[in-house]
Design an enzyme around this catalytic site. Structure first.
Site, PDB file in Angstrom:
ATOM      1  N   CYS A  16      54.641  16.956  30.244  1.00 30.58           N
ATOM      2  CA  CYS A  16      54.612  18.332  30.710  1.00 30.58           C
ATOM      3  C   CYS A  16      56.032  18.704  31.099  1.00 30.58           C
ATOM      4  O   CYS A  16      56.871  17.850  31.351  1.00 30.58           O
ATOM      5  CB  CYS A  16      53.693  18.501  31.896  1.00 30.58           C
ATOM      6  N   CYS A  19      57.432  17.364  34.245  1.00 35.77           N
ATOM      7  CA  CYS A  19      57.839  15.957  34.298  1.00 35.77           C
ATOM      8  C   CYS A  19      59.347  15.809  34.216  1.00 35.77           C
ATOM      9  O   CYS A  19      59.937  14.951  34.867  1.00 35.77           O
ATOM     10  CB  CYS A  19      57.218  15.193  33.137  1.00 35.77           C
ATOM     11  N   ASP A 396      83.719  40.941  14.737  1.00 30.42           N
ATOM     12  CA  ASP A 396      84.991  40.651  14.103  1.00 30.42           C
ATOM     13  C   ASP A 396      84.944  41.169  12.659  1.00 30.42           C
ATOM     14  O   ASP A 396      83.874  41.338  12.094  1.00 30.42           O
ATOM     15  CB  ASP A 396      85.193  39.129  14.138  1.00 30.42           C
ATOM     16  N   ASP A 590      83.747  34.716  13.158  1.00 28.74           N
ATOM     17  CA  ASP A 590      83.803  33.440  12.467  1.00 28.74           C
ATOM     18  C   ASP A 590      84.154  32.401  13.527  1.00 28.74           C
ATOM     19  O   ASP A 590      84.825  32.694  14.498  1.00 28.74           O
ATOM     20  CB  ASP A 590      84.805  33.471  11.312  1.00 28.74           C
ATOM     21  N   ASP A 594      87.941  33.069  15.914  1.00 26.97           N
ATOM     22  CA  ASP A 594      87.383  33.810  17.032  1.00 26.97           C
ATOM     23  C   ASP A 594      86.757  32.932  18.095  1.00 26.97           C
ATOM     24  O   ASP A 594      86.139  33.430  19.024  1.00 26.97           O
ATOM     25  CB  ASP A 594      86.318  34.788  16.519  1.00 26.97           C
TER      26      ASP A 594
HETATM   27  P1  ADP Z   1      90.514  39.768  12.107  1.00 24.41           P
HETATM   28  O1  ADP Z   1      90.602  40.108  13.540  1.00 24.41           O
HETATM   29  O2  ADP Z   1      90.180  40.986  11.276  1.00 24.41           O
HETATM   30  O3  ADP Z   1      89.599  38.640  11.800  1.00 24.41           O
HETATM   31  P2  ADP Z   1      92.999  38.181  12.157  1.00 24.41           P
HETATM   32  O4  ADP Z   1      93.089  38.214  13.641  1.00 24.41           O
HETATM   33  O5  ADP Z   1      92.693  36.884  11.526  1.00 24.41           O
HETATM   34  O6  ADP Z   1      92.011  39.332  11.596  1.00 24.41           O
HETATM   35  O7  ADP Z   1      94.382  38.722  11.539  1.00 24.41           O
HETATM   36  C1  ADP Z   1      94.893  39.979  11.921  1.00 24.41           C
HETATM   37  C2  ADP Z   1      96.004  40.437  11.047  1.00 24.41           C
HETATM   38  O8  ADP Z   1      97.114  39.557  11.181  1.00 24.41           O
HETATM   39  C3  ADP Z   1      95.687  40.468   9.585  1.00 24.41           C
HETATM   40  O9  ADP Z   1      95.055  41.670   9.211  1.00 24.41           O
HETATM   41  C4  ADP Z   1      97.062  40.338   8.964  1.00 24.41           C
HETATM   42  O10 ADP Z   1      97.695  41.589   8.954  1.00 24.41           O
HETATM   43  C5  ADP Z   1      97.788  39.443   9.945  1.00 24.41           C
HETATM   44  N1  ADP Z   1      97.791  38.040   9.526  1.00 24.41           N
HETATM   45  C6  ADP Z   1      97.179  37.009  10.157  1.00 24.41           C
HETATM   46  N2  ADP Z   1      97.403  35.849   9.521  1.00 24.41           N
HETATM   47  C7  ADP Z   1      98.148  36.130   8.427  1.00 24.41           C
HETATM   48  C8  ADP Z   1      98.681  35.347   7.353  1.00 24.41           C
HETATM   49  N3  ADP Z   1      98.491  34.021   7.250  1.00 24.41           N
HETATM   50  N4  ADP Z   1      99.394  35.993   6.412  1.00 24.41           N
HETATM   51  C9  ADP Z   1      99.571  37.313   6.490  1.00 24.41           C
HETATM   52  N5  ADP Z   1      99.093  38.098   7.466  1.00 24.41           N
HETATM   53  C10 ADP Z   1      98.385  37.534   8.428  1.00 24.41           C
HETATM   54 MG    MG Z   2      88.561  36.786  11.723  1.00 22.50          MG
END
Ligand code: ADP
Ligand code: MG
Length: 695
Positions: A16, A19, A396, A590, A594
């Site tokens: 239960c 428990c 996101d 994701d 995030d």
């Molecule tokens: P989201 O919040 O939409 O998931 P991210 O936080 O991963 O996006 O990235 C935000 C922005 O930063 C992207 O839209 C891009 O402009 C820039 N950015 C991030 N990583 C890269 C990368 N490896 N090469 C080019 N631009 C990038």
């Molecule tokens: Mg993202």
């Protein structure tokens, strides 16, 4: 730092929900024990303790003195069920017949059909019946009382004693009878809920066929080594996580993702333990075995979901402790003021029901099991409770709302560079970035057959972009924050209003070109968001690191709010700001980029976790397949669960209040009180077990 030791102790005999509380209390009062979690479904306790102060033996002794057995699962499973099951069934049947006869006699007598039947039973026989029938319960209550604990049976025992005190032997017998029936019904429901979780574990094959020294050998799946090759024949479940080396098969991944449509697996494909291969054989190079597989993690999380208990469960846990003094108080008043011993006994008898305290954990367990079956991992009742109350949904963009597989659509070279120069430079710099945009750049370069340079001093700036040294030049790729070079071109604004993401490419402080990337919205998103809205979530908002125009383009299409140009820490701040205003925040993201914002949210939902180690750990809930329709499903399961739990509580409260009042005023004879108290228990168990059948 004090060294802590963590052990898992298998425990038998917890049938239960209450428990687990007894076991938890027994262990946690030992000196040197830092934390205890007790699991009803997986029948174990996980204990953290300081070995200098406590010992495994002491803990095991505490469990045993609380009335439970410390026994490994395998041994117990092999021997117990058959013999015990048969004997128990006979006993239950005898008890049932006896109880019905007694019940008919007593009620019939009360209604005047027979005369003074029960009075002809001599009191020693009545006493013997009560003692024999109630022995296990009385023993538990006595034990608990010695440990100064109050259990749900404490009240019932008081009720039975009170009935005997006023010579209502039949009433006492009925109380005892229903006490046992209630216990039986509860252990039955527990077992069903447990099976929903255990059924999951059973999906993983025990044996694997491994290639060793040129021949095939059957070995226990746990003993397979990473890097070895296993062979799976058509119709078999895959025993490990791995990558297909050769062969083709159709793989049904429903065990993990809940998705019934099978996928085709050929060389290079990732396959998961506990999924089913058909129409072909596979040779698989092993990447994870046992508890490290995606499936192993899922099972562990479902098993341990009980550790994250809902507030309403904590309340339920303490309920009997608060309830008892109140009931005893009312009984004392009835006796003192009303001078009516029969009514006093009736008060104690009718108050016995507090099944909702017991049924709540079962409701939670049932929903966690139902979720797991469809690819929705819920890490505890706590999150069901919060999700049912949530009114803010933060989302996101990249990889969550969109497929996360952007494509480079435009290349704008500046200052005399060629498109291929810009692309090759960007792709070389992005060579080791894990970002989906980096992948898009690499794919575009590969499609054009460009040869890439080897980057040095690679550095990623989350939410901005990357910097690296390529052939001696300092290269930066990213958004305006990453490449703060003033420029203005009408064509760039044009691309952004189309919802495209711009990647600025700079070499040694000079802008050499711009790449535009477009990502596709997941097709099921609009319908899923509508469903979430219809469930009463008032505020939906897109949080993205992408630029203003891109965010606006997507958000307006979906009819939701948005915030753009956010760094990962800004996302956390947004979550906190809502929480500070008393809103309950759900975030879908994701599990990789995030993870911190998901952790900060009241309920973080991580997307697409099959095969990703990080994502499974990141969220409070995890979608095992990338399918937004699971999001409204999660809200629905949460609402249903809390609906059932609240109905249980409300029903018990009203019923008991009415029963107590009637009994205290002398309108309810003890015999009827005994019959009345048994009904809600069964009703509540039935109500909770509805959740086991969730579609
Ligand atoms: P989201 O919040 O939409 O998931 P991210 O936080 O991963 O996006 O990235 C935000 C922005 O930063 C992207 O839209 C891009 O402009 C820039 N950015 C991030 N990583 C890269 C990368 N490896 N090469 C080019 N631009 C990038
Ligand atoms: Mg993202």
């Amino acid at each position: 730092m004090a060294t802590q030791q963590k052990v898992e102790i298998p425990i038998q005999g917890m049938d239960c929900a209450e428990c687990t509380q007894h076991v938890r209390q027994a262990i946690s009062t030992l000196p040197g024990v830092a934390s205890v979690d007790v699991f009803l479904a997986s029948e174990k306790a996980v204990v953290c303790f300081n070995p200098a102060l406590a010992s495994l033996q002491a803990i095991e002794r505490a469990v045993e003195s609380a009335g439970y057995a410390v026994r490994p699962l395998a041994a117990a499973q092999a021997s117990a069920p058959l013999a015990a099951g048969f004997g128990r069934r006979i006993l239950v049947l005898l008890g049932l017949v006896f109880g019905v006869v007694l019940f008919v006699a007593v009620v019939g007598e009360w209604l005047g059909f027979f005369e003074a039947l029960t009075e002809r039973v001599p009191w020693p026989v009545g006493l013997a019946l009560v003692l024999i029938g109630g022995y296990p319960v009385f023993r538990d209550v006595a034990r608990a009382t010695l440990r100064r604990q109050v259990t749900s049976h404490t009240l019932m025992t008081l009720g039975a004693v009170a009935a005997m005190a006023v010579s209502e032997w039949a009433t006492a017998a009925i109380v005892v009878f229903f006490m046992r029936v209630g216990d039986y019904a509860e252990s039955f429901t527990t077992e069903r809920a447990r099976r929903a979780v255990k059924g999951l574990t059973a999906m993983a094959p025990q044996m694997a066929r491994v290639e060793r020294a040129g021949e095939e050998r059957e070995v226990p799946a746990r003993e397979v080594q990473v890097g070895e090759t296993v062979i799976v024949r058509p119709g078999e479940r895959i025993p490990v996580d791995g990558e297909v080396v050769s062969g083709h098969a159709t793989v049904d991944q429903a065990t993990i993702t809940g998705e019934s449509l099978p996928v085709e697996a050929g060389p290079g494909a990732k396959v998961f333990a506990a999924t089913l291969a058909s129409l072909g054989s596979l040779r698989i190079r092993v990447t994870h075995v046992g508890a490290d597989t995606t499936f192993g993690r899922v099972v562990k999380m479902v098993e341990e979901a009980e550790a994250h208990r809902a507030d309403v469960q904590r309340l339920a846990d303490r309920f009997s402790a608060y309830y008892l003094p109140v009931v005893v108080g009312i009984a004392a008043l009835t006796l003192g003021v009303g001078r009516d011993p029969l009514a006093t006994a009736a008060v104690l008898v009718v108050a016995c029901s507090c099944a909702f305290a017991l049924a709540t954990p079962i409701a939670m367990l049932a929903s966690v099991g139902a979720g797991a079956k469809r690819g929705l991992l819920i890490k505890g009742g706590k999150y069901l409770e919060l999700l049912a109350r949530a009114d803010v949904l933060l989302i996101d963009k990249t990889g969550t709302l969109t497929l996360g597989r952007p494509q480079i659509t435009d290349i704008l070279p500046l200052d005399g560079a060629s498109p291929n120069d810009v692309l090759a430079l960007a792709a070389s710099a992005e060579r080791y970035s894990e970002h989906p945009l980096a992948e898009a750049v690499r794919i575009a370069a590969r499609e054009r057959g460009l040869s890439l340079g080897e980057p040095q001093e690679f550095q990623a700036a989350p939410g901005r972009g990357i910097r690296a040294r390529v052939n001696g030049a300092k290269v930066m790729v990213g958004n305006r924050r990453m490449v703060p070079i003033a420029y203005s071109l009408p064509v760039l604004d044009e691309l952004e209003t189309q919802g495209k993401t711009l990647l600025l490419v700079a070499r040694d402080g000079q802008l050499v070109g711009v790449l535009a990337a477009a990502d596709t919205l997941r097709p099921e998103v609009p319908a899923a968001l509508d469903a979430v809205r219809a469930l009463g979530v008032t505020h939906l908002e897109l949080l993205t690191g992408d630029n203003e125009q891109t965010a606006a383009a997507i958000a307006t299409r979906l009819g939701i709010d948005y915030r753009a140009d956010l760094l990962p820490e800004d996302k956390i701040a947004v979550v906190k700001a809502y929480q500070a205003r008393g809103r309950v925040v759900v975030m879908v993201g994701d599990g990789v980029n995030d993870a911190p914002a998901l952790a900060q949210a009241d309920v973080g939902i991580a997307m697409g976790a099959a095969g990703s180690d990080v994502a499974i750990e990141a969220g409070h809930m995890v979608l095992m397949r990338e399918d937004w329709s699971l999001v409204p499903d999660a809200f629905r399961i949460a609402r249903r669960t809390m609906g059932v739990v609240k109905l249980n509580i409300a029903f018990t409260a009203v019923y008991n209040l009415a029963g107590l009042s009637l009994a205290a005023l002398g309108f309810l004879p003890p015999v009827l009180a005994a019959a009345a108290q048994s009904l809600p228990d069964l009703g509540i168990l039935a109500n909770s077990s509805r959740l086991l059948r969730q579609k």
